[in-house]
Scaffold this motif. Structure first.
Motif, PDB file in Angstrom:
ATOM      1  N   ASP A  70      14.190  10.734   6.772  1.00  0.00           N
ATOM      2  CA  ASP A  70      14.372  10.919   8.224  1.00  0.00           C
ATOM      3  C   ASP A  70      15.857  10.903   8.572  1.00  0.00           C
ATOM      4  OD1 ASP A  70      11.597  10.926   8.583  1.00  0.00           O
ATOM      5  OD2 ASP A  70      11.529   8.916   9.485  1.00  0.00           O
ATOM      6  N   ALA A  71      16.592   9.969   7.968  1.00  0.00           N
ATOM      7  CA  ALA A  71      18.028   9.827   8.253  1.00  0.00           C
ATOM      8  C   ALA A  71      18.807  11.079   7.856  1.00  0.00           C
ATOM      9  CB  ALA A  71      18.590   8.608   7.527  1.00  0.00           C
ATOM     10  N   GLU A  72      18.268  11.845   6.918  1.00  0.00           N
ATOM     11  CA  GLU A  72      18.913  13.088   6.485  1.00  0.00           C
ATOM     12  C   GLU A  72      18.345  14.312   7.186  1.00  0.00           C
ATOM     13  OE1 GLU A  72      19.493  13.591   2.261  1.00  0.00           O
ATOM     14  OE2 GLU A  72      19.285  11.431   1.947  1.00  0.00           O
ATOM     15  N   GLY A  73      17.406  14.092   8.112  1.00  0.00           N
ATOM     16  CA  GLY A  73      16.804  15.203   8.845  1.00  0.00           C
ATOM     17  C   GLY A  73      15.796  15.990   8.025  1.00  0.00           C
ATOM     18  N   ILE A  74      15.273  15.401   6.972  1.00  0.00           N
ATOM     19  CA  ILE A  74      14.304  16.065   6.104  1.00  0.00           C
ATOM     20  C   ILE A  74      12.900  15.701   6.558  1.00  0.00           C
ATOM     21  CG2 ILE A  74      13.419  16.234   3.743  1.00  0.00           C
ATOM     22  CD1 ILE A  74      16.335  15.361   2.878  1.00  0.00           C
ATOM     23  N   LYS A  75      12.063  16.710   6.726  1.00  0.00           N
ATOM     24  CA  LYS A  75      10.663  16.482   7.077  1.00  0.00           C
ATOM     25  C   LYS A  75       9.801  16.613   5.843  1.00  0.00           C
ATOM     26  CE  LYS A  75      10.464  17.848  11.893  1.00  0.00           C
ATOM     27  NZ  LYS A  75       9.617  18.552  12.870  1.00  0.00           N
ATOM     28  N   LEU A  76       8.968  15.629   5.620  1.00  0.00           N
ATOM     29  CA  LEU A  76       7.984  15.685   4.547  1.00  0.00           C
ATOM     30  C   LEU A  76       6.700  16.161   5.207  1.00  0.00           C
ATOM     31  CD1 LEU A  76       8.885  12.328   2.785  1.00  0.00           C
ATOM     32  CD2 LEU A  76       9.808  14.616   2.375  1.00  0.00           C
ATOM     33  N   CYS A  77       6.322  17.381   4.929  1.00  0.00           N
ATOM     34  CA  CYS A  77       5.255  18.073   5.666  1.00  0.00           C
ATOM     35  C   CYS A  77       3.882  17.780   5.078  1.00  0.00           C
ATOM     36  CB  CYS A  77       5.548  19.572   5.699  1.00  0.00           C
ATOM     37  SG  CYS A  77       7.173  19.960   6.359  1.00  0.00           S
ATOM     38  N   ASP A 103       0.855  -1.192   0.000  1.00  0.00           N
ATOM     39  CA  ASP A 103       0.000   0.000   0.000  1.00  0.00           C
ATOM     40  C   ASP A 103       0.886   1.236   0.000  1.00  0.00           C
ATOM     41  OD1 ASP A 103       0.317   0.999   2.896  1.00  0.00           O
ATOM     42  OD2 ASP A 103      -0.357  -1.061   3.211  1.00  0.00           O
ATOM     43  N   LEU A 104       0.287   2.394  -0.340  1.00  0.00           N
ATOM     44  CA  LEU A 104       1.064   3.634  -0.436  1.00  0.00           C
ATOM     45  C   LEU A 104       1.589   4.097   0.919  1.00  0.00           C
ATOM     46  CD1 LEU A 104      -0.872   5.692  -3.115  1.00  0.00           C
ATOM     47  CD2 LEU A 104       1.391   4.679  -3.299  1.00  0.00           C
ATOM     48  N   PHE A 105       0.831   3.865   1.987  1.00  0.00           N
ATOM     49  CA  PHE A 105       1.295   4.276   3.306  1.00  0.00           C
ATOM     50  C   PHE A 105       2.600   3.559   3.656  1.00  0.00           C
ATOM     51  CE2 PHE A 105       1.252   4.149   8.008  1.00  0.00           C
ATOM     52  CZ  PHE A 105       1.195   5.504   8.261  1.00  0.00           C
ATOM     53  N   SER A 106       2.663   2.250   3.400  1.00  0.00           N
ATOM     54  CA  SER A 106       3.894   1.490   3.666  1.00  0.00           C
ATOM     55  C   SER A 106       5.041   1.961   2.775  1.00  0.00           C
ATOM     56  CB  SER A 106       3.661  -0.002   3.460  1.00  0.00           C
ATOM     57  OG  SER A 106       2.737  -0.494   4.392  1.00  0.00           O
ATOM     58  N   ALA A 107       4.755   2.206   1.496  1.00  0.00           N
ATOM     59  CA  ALA A 107       5.788   2.695   0.583  1.00  0.00           C
ATOM     60  C   ALA A 107       6.292   4.065   1.043  1.00  0.00           C
ATOM     61  CB  ALA A 107       5.237   2.778  -0.845  1.00  0.00           C
ATOM     62  N   PHE A 108       5.367   4.911   1.498  1.00  0.00           N
ATOM     63  CA  PHE A 108       5.742   6.249   1.980  1.00  0.00           C
ATOM     64  C   PHE A 108       6.602   6.146   3.244  1.00  0.00           C
ATOM     65  CE2 PHE A 108       4.446  10.448   3.956  1.00  0.00           C
ATOM     66  CZ  PHE A 108       5.228  11.210   3.099  1.00  0.00           C
ATOM     67  N   GLN A 109       6.248   5.235   4.142  1.00  0.00           N
ATOM     68  CA  GLN A 109       7.059   5.054   5.347  1.00  0.00           C
ATOM     69  C   GLN A 109       8.479   4.623   4.983  1.00  0.00           C
ATOM     70  OE1 GLN A 109       4.601   2.431   7.843  1.00  0.00           O
ATOM     71  NE2 GLN A 109       4.427   4.143   9.274  1.00  0.00           N
ATOM     72  N   GLU A 110       8.610   3.750   3.991  1.00  0.00           N
ATOM     73  CA  GLU A 110       9.935   3.289   3.583  1.00  0.00           C
ATOM     74  C   GLU A 110      10.766   4.456   3.038  1.00  0.00           C
ATOM     75  OE1 GLU A 110      13.179   1.114   3.263  1.00  0.00           O
ATOM     76  OE2 GLU A 110      11.327   0.438   4.223  1.00  0.00           O
ATOM     77  N   ILE A 111      10.175   5.296   2.210  1.00  0.00           N
ATOM     78  CA  ILE A 111      10.888   6.466   1.696  1.00  0.00           C
ATOM     79  C   ILE A 111      11.238   7.409   2.840  1.00  0.00           C
ATOM     80  CG2 ILE A 111      10.565   8.591   0.349  1.00  0.00           C
ATOM     81  CD1 ILE A 111       9.221   6.823  -1.806  1.00  0.00           C
ATOM     82  N   ARG A 112      10.300   7.602   3.765  1.00  0.00           N
ATOM     83  CA  ARG A 112      10.553   8.501   4.898  1.00  0.00           C
ATOM     84  C   ARG A 112      11.709   8.026   5.767  1.00  0.00           C
ATOM     85  NH1 ARG A 112       5.564   8.401   7.912  1.00  0.00           N
ATOM     86  NH2 ARG A 112       6.718   9.574   9.474  1.00  0.00           N
ATOM     87  N   ARG A 113      11.942   6.746   5.852  1.00  0.00           N
ATOM     88  CA  ARG A 113      13.098   6.256   6.626  1.00  0.00           C
ATOM     89  C   ARG A 113      14.398   6.847   6.070  1.00  0.00           C
ATOM     90  NH1 ARG A 113       9.549   1.828   7.341  1.00  0.00           N
ATOM     91  NH2 ARG A 113       9.427   1.244   9.534  1.00  0.00           N
ATOM     92  N   HIS A 114      14.462   6.993   4.754  1.00  0.00           N
ATOM     93  CA  HIS A 114      15.657   7.583   4.124  1.00  0.00           C
ATOM     94  C   HIS A 114      15.722   9.092   4.372  1.00  0.00           C
ATOM     95  CE1 HIS A 114      16.679   3.842   2.125  1.00  0.00           C
ATOM     96  NE2 HIS A 114      15.401   3.730   1.776  1.00  0.00           N
TER      97      HIS A 114
END
Length: 144
Positions: free
Chosen positions: A60-67, A47-58
């Motif tokens: 997040d590691a760079e300190g980037i917030k997806l607002c 699902d897109l939520f899981s795919a989005f969480q996976e991208i956010r892990r990357h």
């Protein structure tokens, strides 16, 4: 593939707009995030939520917030939303917690407690994936 712009906040405090592109049908759902500088992250999930969480892990590691709503601490899809709609619609979890409240909001969705995953959200409400997961797990497990 559907594309839309989303607001971001870098670790240095710079605001920007990046592009997220999602497959129109799944599973599997393919999601790609493109930065203004050409960097790109791609994920495929049930699902897109899981795919989005996976991208956010990357990011997040760079300190980037997806607002966007999908990064909010208090937002999460139901199982049915994931199965039937690819996890594009999320529930805003009320401050009252516990399994009974969970059943209540998931069985009676309203426009007030459902939000689109990529709609803008205040950057202050965006949290790392692990914090979002911990909040949901605590919320479901509490019987307050």
């Amino acid at each position: 593939m559907q594309s839309e712009s989303i607001p971001i906040l870098t670790a240095g405090g710079v605001r920007g707009t990046w592009t997220v592109s999602a497959s129109e049908e799944g599973p599997p759902w393919l999601l790609t995030l493109r930065a203004e500088d050409g960097r790109e992250w791609t994920s495929e999930a049930d699902d897109l939520f899981s795919a989005f969480q996976e991208i956010r892990r990357h990011t997040d590691a760079e300190g980037i917030k997806l607002c966007v709503n999908g990064a909010r601490r208090d937002a999460h899809p139901s199982g049915m939303s994931r199965d039937m709609g690819g996890g594009t619609m999320l529930y805003v979890l009320p401050s009252r917690r516990g399994p009974r409240m969970l059943l209540s909001i998931f069985k009676r969705p309203t426009r007030r407690n459902m939000i689109y995953i990529f709609d803008p959200a205040p950057c202050e409400s965006a949290v790392p994936v692990e914090e979002q997961i911990r909040y949901f797990t605590d919320w479901v497990g509490s019987d307050d």
